[in-house]
Scaffold this active site. Structure first.
Site, PDB file in Angstrom:
ATOM      1  N   ILE A 168       0.842  -1.197   0.000  1.00  0.00           N
ATOM      2  CA  ILE A 168       0.000   0.000   0.000  1.00  0.00           C
ATOM      3  C   ILE A 168       0.877   1.245   0.000  1.00  0.00           C
ATOM      4  O   ILE A 168       0.598   2.217  -0.710  1.00  0.00           O
ATOM      5  CB  ILE A 168      -0.950   0.007   1.208  1.00  0.00           C
ATOM      6  CG1 ILE A 168      -1.903  -1.194   1.160  1.00  0.00           C
ATOM      7  CG2 ILE A 168      -1.745   1.313   1.245  1.00  0.00           C
ATOM      8  CD1 ILE A 168      -2.877  -1.191   0.011  1.00  0.00           C
ATOM      9  N   ASP A 169       1.953   1.225   0.783  1.00  0.00           N
ATOM     10  CA  ASP A 169       2.890   2.354   0.780  1.00  0.00           C
ATOM     11  C   ASP A 169       3.502   2.552  -0.603  1.00  0.00           C
ATOM     12  O   ASP A 169       3.607   3.680  -1.100  1.00  0.00           O
ATOM     13  CB  ASP A 169       4.011   2.122   1.799  1.00  0.00           C
ATOM     14  CG  ASP A 169       3.608   2.497   3.215  1.00  0.00           C
ATOM     15  OD1 ASP A 169       2.569   3.158   3.383  1.00  0.00           O
ATOM     16  OD2 ASP A 169       4.331   2.132   4.156  1.00  0.00           O
ATOM     17  N   ILE A 170       3.927   1.458  -1.229  1.00  0.00           N
ATOM     18  CA  ILE A 170       4.542   1.550  -2.555  1.00  0.00           C
ATOM     19  C   ILE A 170       3.547   2.103  -3.576  1.00  0.00           C
ATOM     20  O   ILE A 170       3.866   3.005  -4.367  1.00  0.00           O
ATOM     21  CB  ILE A 170       5.053   0.170  -3.009  1.00  0.00           C
ATOM     22  CG1 ILE A 170       6.198  -0.317  -2.105  1.00  0.00           C
ATOM     23  CG2 ILE A 170       5.502   0.204  -4.468  1.00  0.00           C
ATOM     24  CD1 ILE A 170       7.435   0.551  -2.170  1.00  0.00           C
ATOM     25  N   GLY A 173       2.980   5.759  -3.011  1.00  0.00           N
ATOM     26  CA  GLY A 173       4.096   6.527  -3.561  1.00  0.00           C
ATOM     27  C   GLY A 173       3.980   6.696  -5.062  1.00  0.00           C
ATOM     28  O   GLY A 173       4.232   7.789  -5.608  1.00  0.00           O
TER      29      GLY A 173
END
Length: 395
Positions: A168-170, A173
């Protein structure tokens, strides 16, 4: 050749992964990224490990190349004045503080656009800046659960599982980098910047793709399918003599070819399996038949055979096999850089392959505050002023 984003200046007030991954993409593409931390360094990933290389965290290294670093105490008015001075010449500011923090510091979009009307301001939060959960912090693991992603990951036997990387972070980003570049492109027409309100939860829900569509159209809550595909069969992992492999048959023609290679030609025309809809209904029975055939040979044997006949397939590689693979090497997906503390470091390369404005690894992941003097002198601070700021713990 200059990078595609050469001349774009980015103020990066983010830490951990989603924001730093975004700004690393922008830096890889040629932007001048200035990473802002508190004096001494405040990106938590600097301490996350092991592994460390000469005291430098591998986690921190993964998302911070092609940046310069300055340290500024944002809890002081003088520190915030420094940020406003930098904003005058910046194209982008990105932060991932909790909703309301930038407003408290008078560094929110409404105030900063008065300093620079062309500023593209990107806010990354857990839940966005509207709605009943807007004040809460967001974490990848929790968002994987809340977004529904974990409800379809794993099997009935294993229970819900998170993805093995903070996906989810990737993805957040990536969405941030795309949104920022869209806003910069629009600015060429309007002459005005704008605010981007990006949330981890929104990205998680949007990334459900066909699974979300299946539910919204049918109203049926999807089950955990392990490595099986919800809409296509056979599209899963299968046993061989010496391990598991992936077969991803996407249409009836490929299924017929697969049956030919497995010496079960009649299977392709059986009433239970002749169409994908039939195979979906009889998934378990078909899987058992295919496994019984595949277990007679090695994984490499089948991959070699199927690849020659255009059957989509592949191994489940461990990290050592990934980074020793000739295709990964040919695509320059391992890069080496020199770091002042860690020495020679290896990083995963960039997937952006531009023909003229090629990605370059110009800057190692910076030490905290490594470029403070350099950056602040560029906007007019004298050596004496810098010394005073250091003595007062502003920078």
């Amino acid at each position: 050749m200059a990078g595609a984003l050469e001349g774009i200046k980015v103020l990066d007030l983010t830490r951990v992964l989603a924001g730093p991954h975004c700004t690393m993409i922008l830096g890889d593409l040629g932007a001048d990224v200035i990473k802002v931390e508190a004096p001494g360094g405040s990106d938590e990933t600097r301490e996350w490990g092991p592994p460390f290389q000469n005291g430098v965290s591998a986690y921190y290294l993964c998302a911070n190349r092609n940046k310069r670093s300055i340290t500024v105490n944002l809890k002081t008015e003088k520190g915030r004045e420094i940020i406003r001075s930098l904003v005058k010449e910046a194209d982008v500011l990105i932060h991932n503080f909790k909703t309301g923090t930038m407003e408290k510091w008078i560094l929110d979009y409404e105030d900063l656009q008065k300093v620079n009307s062309r500023l593209v301001f990107c806010s990354i939060t857990g839940f966005g800046e509207t709605g009943p959960m807007r004040q809460l912090p967001g974490y990848d693991f929790i968002i994987q659960g809340m977004s529904g992603l974990m409800s379809i990951t794993g099997s009935e036997e294993s229970g819900s599982l998170k993805i093995g990387v903070a996906m989810i972070d990737i993805l957040t980003g990536l969405h941030a980098a795309l949104s920022i570049q869209a806003a910069l492109l629009e600015r060429e027409k309007s002459g005005q910047g704008q605010k981007i309100d990006l949330s981890l939860l929104d990205v998680g829900v949007a990334s459900l793709a066909n699974v979300a569509s299946n539910y919204l159209i049918s109203g049926k809550v999807p089950k955990k399918l392990g490595n099986d595909h919800p809409n296509i069969v056979p599209y899963s992992t299968f046993r061989t003599v010496d391990g598991w492999m992936i077969i991803a048959v996407g249409n009836d023609r490929q299924f017929t070819n697969l049956c030919e290679l497995l010496h079960c030609h009649d299977l392709a025309f059986h009433e239970k399996f002749h169409t994908n809809a039939c195979r979906l209904e009889n998934r378990q029975e078909l899987t058992e038949i295919l496994n019984s055939r595949l277990e007679t040979q090695s994984m490499d044997y089948w991959i070699d055979l199927f690849s020659k006949h255009n059957i989509p397939c592949g191994p489940i590689n461990t990290m050592d096999r990934v980074f020793s693979h000739p295709q990964v090497s040919a695509r320059e997906m391992v890069v080496e850089m020199n770091h002042p503390l860690a020495g020679n470091i290896k990083l995963a390369g960039s997937p952006f392959k531009l023909s003229r404005t090629k990605v370059e690894m110009k800057r190692h992941p910076p030490l905290a505050g490594e470029h403070t003097d350099e950056v602040l002198q560029e906007i007019g601070f004298s050596v004496e002023e810098l010394d005073q700021l250091k003595n007062n713990h502003i920078i």
